[in-house]
Design a protein around this motif. Structure first.
Motif, PDB file in Angstrom:
ATOM      1  N   MET A 123       0.811  -1.213   0.000  1.00 33.83           N
ATOM      2  CA  MET A 123       0.000   0.000   0.000  1.00 33.83           C
ATOM      3  C   MET A 123       0.847   1.268   0.000  1.00 33.83           C
ATOM      4  O   MET A 123       1.801   1.409   0.763  1.00 33.83           O
ATOM      5  N   ARG A 158      -3.540   4.661   2.401  1.00 39.39           N
ATOM      6  CA  ARG A 158      -4.740   4.006   2.920  1.00 39.39           C
ATOM      7  C   ARG A 158      -5.874   5.018   3.025  1.00 39.39           C
ATOM      8  O   ARG A 158      -5.693   6.096   3.601  1.00 39.39           O
ATOM      9  N   SER A 216      -2.182   1.728  -4.391  1.00 37.01           N
ATOM     10  CA  SER A 216      -1.181   0.659  -4.328  1.00 37.01           C
ATOM     11  C   SER A 216       0.184   1.171  -4.772  1.00 37.01           C
ATOM     12  O   SER A 216       0.301   2.106  -5.571  1.00 37.01           O
TER      13      SER A 216
END
Length: 464
Positions: free
Chosen positions: A50, A53, A121
């Motif tokens: 990641m 978030r 991502s």
């Protein structure tokens, strides 16, 4: 040791279509689906997938609901396209990213299908490398073997799909970055025809539009369903429609096999694995013929120079685009080395672009003889973390990249579609993707062939 997040929760091992059906029938709820996906994403944190978030935002969207076939299905967006309210970092530490004011064209189309983004991502810096290994953030690791790279540039997306956190994720591909992480992680990765999907302006405005957006999935039907739904939101009139594809190919094909590439080919194990797939295709009734690569000897050098020119353009405009926080010195050695290569060879760039543009016509002639081209996706097994570390000497990491990524760039230049399928396994049990290419506009053919091979051969699964 494999690392995955599949467990006995509401997501189970459902693909995106299966999850959408469960949500539409109200057998499960979007809020519990998003919570399960968040928990799974955090269980994969050691793999470093990641970049950003946005969990509270996803929870809010799940509670209020989204519209579209994939309503409530969790996903991630690669951190090089704009999503309103999320920063776009492009895999670099060279500036302080600010939240985007609005969705880019791709995100509008993608999230308009009902998908709920958990965040952004990770990718390699600007997507230049086939491995995402950040000096500060650390490497993105394969769930199949955390000692190995997860591929790039769409590495974070691949980890989350292969590892079971989400069933579908955005990826894009300027030199193989949908297909390479698909190969490494045992996924379906279709690079579509140039212009098939809505695209952000930064990619549309390139002299040769080598970048295509798409998705990574675990099943062929998820890839097919995504393109069906995308086509309902964005219909490129210059291309034949893909439509609603749900069954395997019926006609038999003329398939051209090549494992030698141009200048650099596949190693012995990868060559043997692709030949095994060719034998399976012949058993299914397809005609397979070994051929030379339909690529001129100048292609590798010309593509490298064009690729390098993109780095030079990004570095030359960095402060103007990103403001006072931009710092050229924070770039990795690969990005800086590519820019130097372009600057030293600018006088050759017009000729390189002209020759690259001619490959589109050559591809059309090739596909007049053959329906599909069969090659490895990458030339060797997945490298260990550190092998493609972009802080290494530029010439070292460049040669290692060129040795691994020998087959994917051709379709980026021609604009034709290609798909990597998880049909092979190395002697150490790692996925090794096999790639099929076709003429521009022929995604339907590739998807139907993928259905046939999924049914006949099965795909590698990380759980078993």
């Amino acid at each position: 040791m494999r690392v995955h997040a599949f467990t006995d929760d509401v997501l189970a091992d459902l693909d995106a279509v299966g999850l959408a059906e469960q949500l539409a029938s109200r057998r499960i709820g979007a809020v519990e689906v998003v919570e399960a996906a968040i928990a799974r994403t955090e269980r994969l944190a050691e793999l470093n997938p990641m970049a950003y978030r946005a969990y509270d935002r996803a929870r809010g969207q799940a509670a209020t609901g989204t519209d579209g076939f994939f309503a409530g299905v969790p996903t991630v967006v690669k951190d090089n396209v704009d999503v309103a309210g999320m920063p776009t970092g492009a895999g670099t530490d060279a500036w302080a990213p600010r939240p985007a004011k609005r969705n880019g064209d791709f995100a509008d189309m993608y999230l308009g299908t009902g998908l709920v983004a958990l965040g952004k991502s990770q990718l390699s810096e600007y997507g230049f490398s086939a491995a995402a290994e950040h000096p500060r953030l650390g490497p993105v690791r394969s769930p199949w073997d955390p000692e190995r790279t997860a591929g790039a540039s769409s590495s974070g997306a691949a980890v989350l799909v292969a590892g079971g956190a989400v069933p579908i994720a955005h990826a894009n591909d300027g030199g193989g970055s949908i297909r390479i992480p698909a190969s490494v992680n045992g996924l379906v990765g279709l690079k579509p025809t140039r212009g098939r999907l809505a695209q952000d302006r930064v990619h549309r405005d390139q002299p040769i539009r080598i970048v295509s957006d798409g998705v990574l999935t675990r099943t062929v039907r998820d890839t097919a369903a995504f393109y069906r739904e995308a086509e309902r939101r964005y219909r490129p009139l210059a291309l034949p429609p893909i439509g609603d594809l749900t069954r395997p190919l019926r006609r038999r094909l003329r398939i051209a096999l090549n494992t030698t590439g141009v200048d650099r080919g596949a190693d012995a194990e990868t060559t043997a694995l692709v030949h095994q797939v060719a034998a399976q295709l012949e058993d299914l009734g397809h005609a397979v013929t070994e051929t030379d690569a339909p690529v001129p000897a100048s292609f590798p050098d010309d593509f490298l120079l064009y690729w390098a020119s993109l780095s030079l353009a990004l570095l030359s405009s960095g402060r103007l685009v990103h403001g006072s926080s931009w710092d050229r010195s924070r770039h990795d050695n690969l990005t800086l080395g590519l820019a130097r290569h372009a600057r030293r060879n600018l006088h050759r760039l017009p000729g390189a672009i002209a020759r690259l543009r001619r490959t589109e016509a050559a591809a059309e002639l090739y596909y007049a003889k053959y329906d599909v081209a069969l090659t490895p996706t990458v030339a060797t097994a997945t490298p260990l973390v550190g092998h493609l570390d972009p802080t290494l000497d530029y010439e070292v990491v460049l040669q290692r990249l060129l040795d691994w990524v020998a087959f994917t760039p051709w379709q980026n230049v021609t604009g034709a579609p290609a798909i990597s399928l998880p049909l092979a396994r190395t002697s150490t049990g790692l996925p090794q993707g096999v790639m099929f290419g076709a003429q521009s506009g022929a995604e339907a053919l590739l998807i139907e062939l993928a259905y046939e091979l999924e049914e006949a051969c099965g795909f590698a699964r990380i759980q078993g």
